[in-house]
Design a protein around this motif. Sequence first.
Motif, PDB file in Angstrom:
ATOM      1  N   GLY A 159     -17.350 -27.456 -22.336  1.00 19.99           N
ATOM      2  CA  GLY A 159     -19.023 -27.160 -22.168  1.00 19.99           C
ATOM      3  C   GLY A 159     -18.742 -26.858 -20.037  1.00 19.99           C
ATOM      4  N   VAL A 160     -19.398 -27.868 -19.622  1.00 18.55           N
ATOM      5  CA  VAL A 160     -19.367 -27.406 -17.962  1.00 18.55           C
ATOM      6  C   VAL A 160     -17.950 -26.883 -17.643  1.00 18.55           C
ATOM      7  CG1 VAL A 160     -20.015 -28.761 -15.778  1.00 18.55           C
ATOM      8  CG2 VAL A 160     -21.515 -29.162 -17.497  1.00 18.55           C
ATOM      9  N   GLY A 161     -17.002 -27.539 -18.536  1.00 16.49           N
ATOM     10  CA  GLY A 161     -15.846 -27.940 -17.667  1.00 16.49           C
ATOM     11  C   GLY A 161     -15.548 -25.730 -17.214  1.00 16.49           C
ATOM     12  N   ILE A 162     -16.367 -24.730 -18.795  1.00 16.86           N
ATOM     13  CA  ILE A 162     -16.026 -22.839 -18.377  1.00 16.86           C
ATOM     14  C   ILE A 162     -17.179 -22.643 -18.391  1.00 16.86           C
ATOM     15  CG2 ILE A 162     -13.889 -23.405 -20.361  1.00 16.86           C
ATOM     16  CD1 ILE A 162     -15.584 -22.977 -22.580  1.00 16.86           C
ATOM     17  N   TRP A 163     -18.107 -23.135 -18.320  1.00 13.55           N
ATOM     18  CA  TRP A 163     -19.741 -22.461 -18.389  1.00 13.55           C
ATOM     19  C   TRP A 163     -19.985 -22.208 -16.249  1.00 13.55           C
ATOM     20  CZ3 TRP A 163     -22.755 -25.700 -22.256  1.00 13.55           C
ATOM     21  CH2 TRP A 163     -23.042 -25.324 -23.664  1.00 13.55           C
ATOM     22  N   ALA A 164     -18.905 -23.435 -16.161  1.00 19.11           N
ATOM     23  CA  ALA A 164     -19.852 -23.245 -14.233  1.00 19.11           C
ATOM     24  C   ALA A 164     -18.049 -22.966 -13.009  1.00 19.11           C
ATOM     25  CB  ALA A 164     -19.772 -24.933 -13.924  1.00 19.11           C
ATOM     26  N   ARG A 165     -18.894 -21.825 -12.481  1.00 21.38           N
ATOM     27  CA  ARG A 165     -17.737 -21.799 -11.442  1.00 21.38           C
ATOM     28  C   ARG A 165     -18.344 -21.886  -9.896  1.00 21.38           C
ATOM     29  NH1 ARG A 165     -14.618 -22.412 -14.733  1.00 21.38           N
ATOM     30  NH2 ARG A 165     -13.962 -20.491 -16.005  1.00 21.38           N
ATOM     31  N   PRO A 166     -17.386 -22.590  -9.301  1.00 24.17           N
ATOM     32  CA  PRO A 166     -16.984 -22.586  -7.926  1.00 24.17           C
ATOM     33  C   PRO A 166     -17.275 -20.994  -7.090  1.00 24.17           C
ATOM     34  CG  PRO A 166     -16.311 -24.549  -8.918  1.00 24.17           C
ATOM     35  CD  PRO A 166     -16.049 -23.754  -9.534  1.00 24.17           C
ATOM     36  N   ALA A 167     -18.178 -21.044  -6.359  1.00 27.62           N
ATOM     37  CA  ALA A 167     -18.037 -19.295  -5.320  1.00 27.62           C
ATOM     38  C   ALA A 167     -16.060 -19.710  -4.722  1.00 27.62           C
ATOM     39  CB  ALA A 167     -18.998 -19.539  -4.399  1.00 27.62           C
ATOM     40  N   ALA A 168     -16.060 -20.728  -4.752  1.00 31.15           N
ATOM     41  CA  ALA A 168     -13.973 -21.206  -4.293  1.00 31.15           C
ATOM     42  C   ALA A 168     -13.702 -21.847  -4.631  1.00 31.15           C
ATOM     43  CB  ALA A 168     -14.564 -21.077  -2.570  1.00 31.15           C
ATOM     44  N   SER A 169     -12.460 -21.955  -5.336  1.00 32.95           N
ATOM     45  CA  SER A 169     -11.484 -22.639  -5.868  1.00 32.95           C
ATOM     46  C   SER A 169     -10.794 -23.514  -4.618  1.00 32.95           C
ATOM     47  CB  SER A 169      -9.905 -21.916  -6.330  1.00 32.95           C
ATOM     48  OG  SER A 169      -9.634 -20.644  -5.682  1.00 32.95           O
ATOM     49  N   ARG A 170     -10.104 -22.845  -3.425  1.00 39.42           N
ATOM     50  CA  ARG A 170     -10.553 -23.818  -2.766  1.00 39.42           C
ATOM     51  C   ARG A 170     -10.660 -23.949  -1.198  1.00 39.42           C
ATOM     52  NH1 ARG A 170      -5.490 -22.195  -4.959  1.00 39.42           N
ATOM     53  NH2 ARG A 170      -3.748 -23.777  -5.852  1.00 39.42           N
ATOM     54  N   VAL A 171     -11.129 -25.129  -0.119  1.00 47.61           N
ATOM     55  CA  VAL A 171     -11.716 -25.201   0.995  1.00 47.61           C
ATOM     56  C   VAL A 171     -10.899 -26.075   1.631  1.00 47.61           C
ATOM     57  CG1 VAL A 171     -13.162 -26.788  -0.155  1.00 47.61           C
ATOM     58  CG2 VAL A 171     -13.951 -25.984   1.301  1.00 47.61           C
ATOM     59  N   THR A 172     -11.156 -26.231   2.831  1.00 46.48           N
ATOM     60  CA  THR A 172     -10.919 -26.867   3.972  1.00 46.48           C
ATOM     61  C   THR A 172     -11.825 -27.457   4.324  1.00 46.48           C
ATOM     62  OG1 THR A 172      -8.382 -25.577   3.997  1.00 46.48           O
ATOM     63  CG2 THR A 172      -9.058 -27.281   5.903  1.00 46.48           C
ATOM     64  N   VAL A 173     -12.139 -28.663   4.764  1.00 44.71           N
ATOM     65  CA  VAL A 173     -12.576 -29.911   5.373  1.00 44.71           C
ATOM     66  C   VAL A 173     -12.771 -30.273   6.576  1.00 44.71           C
ATOM     67  CG1 VAL A 173     -14.583 -31.481   5.205  1.00 44.71           C
ATOM     68  CG2 VAL A 173     -14.024 -29.329   2.879  1.00 44.71           C
ATOM     69  N   PRO A 174     -13.204 -29.718   7.597  1.00 46.37           N
ATOM     70  CA  PRO A 174     -12.273 -30.253   9.262  1.00 46.37           C
ATOM     71  C   PRO A 174     -12.721 -31.247   9.456  1.00 46.37           C
ATOM     72  CG  PRO A 174     -14.611 -29.400   9.436  1.00 46.37           C
ATOM     73  CD  PRO A 174     -14.623 -28.838   7.986  1.00 46.37           C
ATOM     74  N   ALA A 175     -12.216 -32.003  10.271  1.00 45.39           N
ATOM     75  CA  ALA A 175     -12.435 -33.747  10.414  1.00 45.39           C
ATOM     76  C   ALA A 175     -13.577 -34.198  10.546  1.00 45.39           C
ATOM     77  CB  ALA A 175     -11.471 -34.363  11.828  1.00 45.39           C
ATOM     78  N   HIS A 176     -14.537 -35.271   9.925  1.00 47.64           N
ATOM     79  CA  HIS A 176     -15.444 -36.189   9.830  1.00 47.64           C
ATOM     80  C   HIS A 176     -16.474 -34.359   9.657  1.00 47.64           C
ATOM     81  CE1 HIS A 176     -13.902 -39.555  11.370  1.00 47.64           C
ATOM     82  NE2 HIS A 176     -13.338 -38.983  12.192  1.00 47.64           N
ATOM     83  N   GLY A 177     -16.133 -33.388   8.435  1.00 44.97           N
ATOM     84  CA  GLY A 177     -17.123 -32.199   8.548  1.00 44.97           C
ATOM     85  C   GLY A 177     -16.982 -32.289   7.356  1.00 44.97           C
ATOM     86  N   LYS A 178     -18.413 -31.141   6.952  1.00 43.27           N
ATOM     87  CA  LYS A 178     -19.117 -30.900   5.424  1.00 43.27           C
ATOM     88  C   LYS A 178     -18.788 -29.193   5.194  1.00 43.27           C
ATOM     89  CE  LYS A 178     -22.006 -34.708   6.360  1.00 43.27           C
ATOM     90  NZ  LYS A 178     -23.699 -35.054   6.117  1.00 43.27           N
ATOM     91  N   VAL A 179     -18.446 -29.189   3.929  1.00 44.95           N
ATOM     92  CA  VAL A 179     -18.855 -28.239   3.204  1.00 44.95           C
ATOM     93  C   VAL A 179     -19.403 -28.147   2.694  1.00 44.95           C
ATOM     94  CG1 VAL A 179     -17.285 -26.230   2.562  1.00 44.95           C
ATOM     95  CG2 VAL A 179     -16.052 -27.574   4.519  1.00 44.95           C
ATOM     96  N   THR A 180     -20.404 -26.681   1.983  1.00 46.45           N
ATOM     97  CA  THR A 180     -20.999 -26.635   1.160  1.00 46.45           C
ATOM     98  C   THR A 180     -20.672 -25.337   0.105  1.00 46.45           C
ATOM     99  OG1 THR A 180     -22.858 -27.699   2.153  1.00 46.45           O
ATOM    100  CG2 THR A 180     -23.406 -26.707   0.554  1.00 46.45           C
TER     101      THR A 180
END
Length: 337
Positions: free
Chosen positions: A97-118
């Motif tokens: 289901g959701v596991g094959i229907w949904a796709r994040p725009a990036a497969s890997r992401v680096t989040v800085p210290a005390h930061g956020k990434v959308t």
Amino acid sequence: MRRTFSALVLGLLLAVQALPAHAADNGSWSVYPLASKVAARPYFSLSADPGQTITDKAVVSNKTAAPLTFRLYAADAYNTARDGGFAVRTMKERMRGVGIWARPAASRVTVPAHGKVTVPFTLKVPQGAEPGDHPGAIVALDERIDRGDGSVALGVQRAVAARVYLRVGGPTLPAISVEDVRVSHHQPLLPGLGDSTATVSYTLHNTGNVTLDPKVELRATGLFGRTLLARDLTKVPSELLPGQRVRLSEPWRGAPQLDWGEVTLTASAKDTRESAGASFLALPWLMAVLLVVVVGVGVVLVVRARRGRVRPSVPARPSRPAVPTPSRPRSSPSARP
């Protein structure tokens, strides 16, 4: 010598915490839906029709003092066999289901210290998707392996997931069933010489296509319909996902030591209700052994009595035919002097 296991344990921390950000959180990082200006969302609640594509955004927050890199993926959700908790599948498991229907725009992401990434993601529902609920999650997996310490090293990966509750348009059918009810007794040797307990086990099965919040009532009756137990069970999953089975058990302290009756479990949720039961015989061990011995002796005596009544009689030996005695010839009157 230190022993090392090559097994990999994946810890998916999925509980939605009551935090200001409404995030799924493990203390080091969190994942949650991007909040609107109106209110924050504790999870993704999405609706779509077959063939429709929708988009949304997830936020990954790093609470540590060093940058963290995560693997992002979508996964299907399921109920754990142990207690029915909400869990998601790993990347190596098959998705439906959701596991094959949904796709994040990036497969890997680096989040800085005390930061956020959308991170935006796209969810495309196929044309042939079944109507109803399709639960899943957006997962942020730390690919670093913690080898642990001590005599046994166990490789551990940690992950946090934001839940996705997707409902596909179409007819909905709430349905629940109770299956395979069993009662196991733990009896003393003789009545009154110890505590008597029992365990009632059963399977709760969501046979419909929507997520249920089930309630289960346990009722036990003895001889002549006497009520022995009536209670609402508390160890029941708060979310029973479509198609999922959960094996549960309930202890019964103070169970009868000598009785014959029935246990009935009634499961209910919105617009659905179902019952199932099983009979039980409460009998102390020593009495059970004596009963088996008495029944066995009785069977032996009955068999012997029947054999005695139907024993065939011994046939009599045939007698010898009688030898005829020779008769003396009768004299003729004319032969007299």
